[in-house]
Scaffold this active site. Structure first.
Site, PDB file in Angstrom:
ATOM      1  N   GLY A  61       0.780  -1.236   0.000  1.00 13.58           N
ATOM      2  CA  GLY A  61       0.000   0.000   0.000  1.00 13.58           C
ATOM      3  C   GLY A  61       0.811   1.284   0.000  1.00 13.58           C
ATOM      4  N   ASP A 113       0.336   3.547   4.220  1.00 22.15           N
ATOM      5  CA  ASP A 113      -0.602   4.318   3.410  1.00 22.15           C
ATOM      6  C   ASP A 113      -1.732   4.876   4.259  1.00 22.15           C
ATOM      7  OD1 ASP A 113      -1.680   1.785   3.891  1.00 22.15           O
ATOM      8  OD2 ASP A 113      -2.196   1.356   1.815  1.00 22.15           O
ATOM      9  N   ASP A 142      -6.018   2.712   9.986  1.00 26.21           N
ATOM     10  CA  ASP A 142      -7.443   2.389  10.064  1.00 26.21           C
ATOM     11  C   ASP A 142      -7.738   1.887  11.482  1.00 26.21           C
ATOM     12  OD1 ASP A 142     -10.033   1.893   9.046  1.00 26.21           O
ATOM     13  OD2 ASP A 142      -9.508  -0.136   8.446  1.00 26.21           O
ATOM     14  N   LYS A 144      -7.922   7.305   9.179  1.00 24.81           N
ATOM     15  CA  LYS A 144      -9.362   7.131   9.431  1.00 24.81           C
ATOM     16  C   LYS A 144      -9.543   7.018  10.936  1.00 24.81           C
ATOM     17  CE  LYS A 144     -10.628   4.073   5.658  1.00 24.81           C
ATOM     18  NZ  LYS A 144     -11.191   2.734   5.368  1.00 24.81           N
ATOM     19  N   VAL A 180     -11.302   3.762   0.493  1.00 19.48           N
ATOM     20  CA  VAL A 180     -10.677   4.515  -0.594  1.00 19.48           C
ATOM     21  C   VAL A 180      -9.639   3.680  -1.340  1.00 19.48           C
ATOM     22  CG1 VAL A 180     -11.082   6.822   0.332  1.00 19.48           C
ATOM     23  CG2 VAL A 180      -9.082   5.543   1.094  1.00 19.48           C
ATOM     24  N   ASP A 238      -5.444  -0.275  -2.473  1.00 17.03           N
ATOM     25  CA  ASP A 238      -6.095  -1.229  -3.374  1.00 17.03           C
ATOM     26  C   ASP A 238      -7.435  -1.733  -2.854  1.00 17.03           C
ATOM     27  OD1 ASP A 238      -4.929  -2.835  -1.227  1.00 17.03           O
ATOM     28  OD2 ASP A 238      -5.537  -4.550  -2.446  1.00 17.03           O
ATOM     29  N   ARG A 249      -4.347   0.357  -7.526  1.00 19.25           N
ATOM     30  CA  ARG A 249      -3.182   0.996  -6.905  1.00 19.25           C
ATOM     31  C   ARG A 249      -2.584   2.063  -7.810  1.00 19.25           C
ATOM     32  NH1 ARG A 249      -1.818  -1.988  -2.291  1.00 19.25           N
ATOM     33  NH2 ARG A 249      -2.001  -4.243  -2.432  1.00 19.25           N
TER      34      ARG A 249
HETATM   35  P1  IMP Z   1      -5.329  -1.325  10.067  1.00 20.46           P
HETATM   36  O1  IMP Z   1      -4.452  -2.451  10.528  1.00 20.46           O
HETATM   37  O2  IMP Z   1      -6.796  -1.650  10.236  1.00 20.46           O
HETATM   38  O3  IMP Z   1      -4.972   0.019  10.635  1.00 20.46           O
HETATM   39  O4  IMP Z   1      -5.223  -1.267   8.519  1.00 20.46           O
HETATM   40  C1  IMP Z   1      -4.196  -0.756   7.843  1.00 20.46           C
HETATM   41  C2  IMP Z   1      -4.133  -1.389   6.481  1.00 20.46           C
HETATM   42  O5  IMP Z   1      -5.431  -1.692   5.967  1.00 20.46           O
HETATM   43  C3  IMP Z   1      -3.546  -0.409   5.518  1.00 20.46           C
HETATM   44  O6  IMP Z   1      -2.174  -0.635   5.388  1.00 20.46           O
HETATM   45  C4  IMP Z   1      -4.292  -0.671   4.237  1.00 20.46           C
HETATM   46  O7  IMP Z   1      -3.578  -1.610   3.477  1.00 20.46           O
HETATM   47  C5  IMP Z   1      -5.576  -1.305   4.621  1.00 20.46           C
HETATM   48  N1  IMP Z   1      -6.723  -0.346   4.518  1.00 20.46           N
HETATM   49  C6  IMP Z   1      -7.405   0.243   5.517  1.00 20.46           C
HETATM   50  N2  IMP Z   1      -8.367   1.061   5.061  1.00 20.46           N
HETATM   51  C7  IMP Z   1      -8.271   1.001   3.704  1.00 20.46           C
HETATM   52  C8  IMP Z   1      -8.976   1.668   2.643  1.00 20.46           C
HETATM   53  O8  IMP Z   1      -9.888   2.487   2.821  1.00 20.46           O
HETATM   54  N3  IMP Z   1      -8.577   1.328   1.392  1.00 20.46           N
HETATM   55  C9  IMP Z   1      -7.577   0.456   1.107  1.00 20.46           C
HETATM   56  N4  IMP Z   1      -6.883  -0.169   2.072  1.00 20.46           N
HETATM   57  C10 IMP Z   1      -7.225   0.104   3.367  1.00 20.46           C
HETATM   58 MG    MG Z   2      -1.682  -1.867   3.318  1.00 21.48          MG
END
Ligand code: IMP
Ligand code: MG
Length: 192
Positions: A52, A108, A111, A139, A161, A167, A173
């Site tokens: 990402g 990237d 979340d 986010k 997004v 992706d 991407r």
């Molecule tokens: P987390 O572990 O939930 O914080 O997620 C982080 C990873 O989830 C990022 O590195 C992204 O690859 C993926 N991700 C989270 N939200 C999105 C989105 O809206 N679009 C695409 N990939 C996302």
């Molecule tokens: Mg990622």
């Protein structure tokens, strides 16, 4: 008669464009300046979470004139879904030594916070001189693990997004902008 200037057509799979290529470029330049304030002219080691963060990392690195080292770490989390499920796993870890180095971890998007928490923990165990984190998108409303990044490009609402490295099922991407994926595709099972 002068021909009216055409606005670029929005990709058919996007509901809307959240950030244009020009907006991203401007913000990435700003982040480069913020990094300069923290690191001065000193060397640091970038750890990029792939896939990402590839575009963001490549562009951000070129906004910095410090000596930098680069390594990538591969994490698996989403599969073809738009909501993170389960625990992220390290698929490929670091190749270069980060002990006693100033480390900048780049992703990237922040979340739930699970990915960056996992990778930060791993890097901390390797005794870096310092660890800072930088994400293009945040986010904030979706956090499950409390985590604040040191450098944030844009805070965004809870929308899935794609583009500029982000992706859905490994597609999109290469879009130069960041846009909201249309609901029709988010719910479809046509891809794996
Ligand atoms: P987390 O572990 O939930 O914080 O997620 C982080 C990873 O989830 C990022 O590195 C992204 O690859 C993926 N991700 C989270 N939200 C999105 C989105 O809206 N679009 C695409 N990939 C996302
Ligand atoms: Mg990622």
């Amino acid at each position: 008669m002068p021909t009216p200037r055409k606005t670029p057509a929005i990709h058919p799979d996007l509901e809307s464009v959240m950030f244009t290529q020009a907006q991203i470029k401007k913000r990435v330049r700003g982040l480069g300046a913020e990094l300069k304030k923290t690191y001065g002219n000193g060397e640091f080691t970038i750890v990029s979470i792939i896939n990402g963060a590839v575009m963001f990392t490549a562009d951000l690195m070129r906004e910095i004139d410090n000596p930098v080292r680069l390594d990538c770490i591969r994490i698996a989390s989403y599969g073809s879904r738009t909501k993170s499920v389960g625990t992220p796993e390290i698929v490929h870890s670091l190749n270069i030594d980060v002990a006693k180095r100033h480390v900048l971890l780049i992703d990237d998007i922040l979340d739930t916070g699970k990915t960056i928490t996992l990778v930060s923990g791993l890097i901390r165990k390797l005794n870096p001189a310092s660890l800072h984190t930088c994400v293009l998108l945040d986010k904030q409303g979706r956090r499950e693990v409390p985590f604040e990044a040191d450098f944030v490009g844009f805070k965004i609402p809870d929308k899935f997004v794609v583009g500029y490295g982000l992706d859905f099922a490994e597609r999109y991407r290469n879009l130069p902008c960041i846009g909201v994926l249309s609901a029709r595709l988010q719910n479809s099972h046509e891809w794996s």
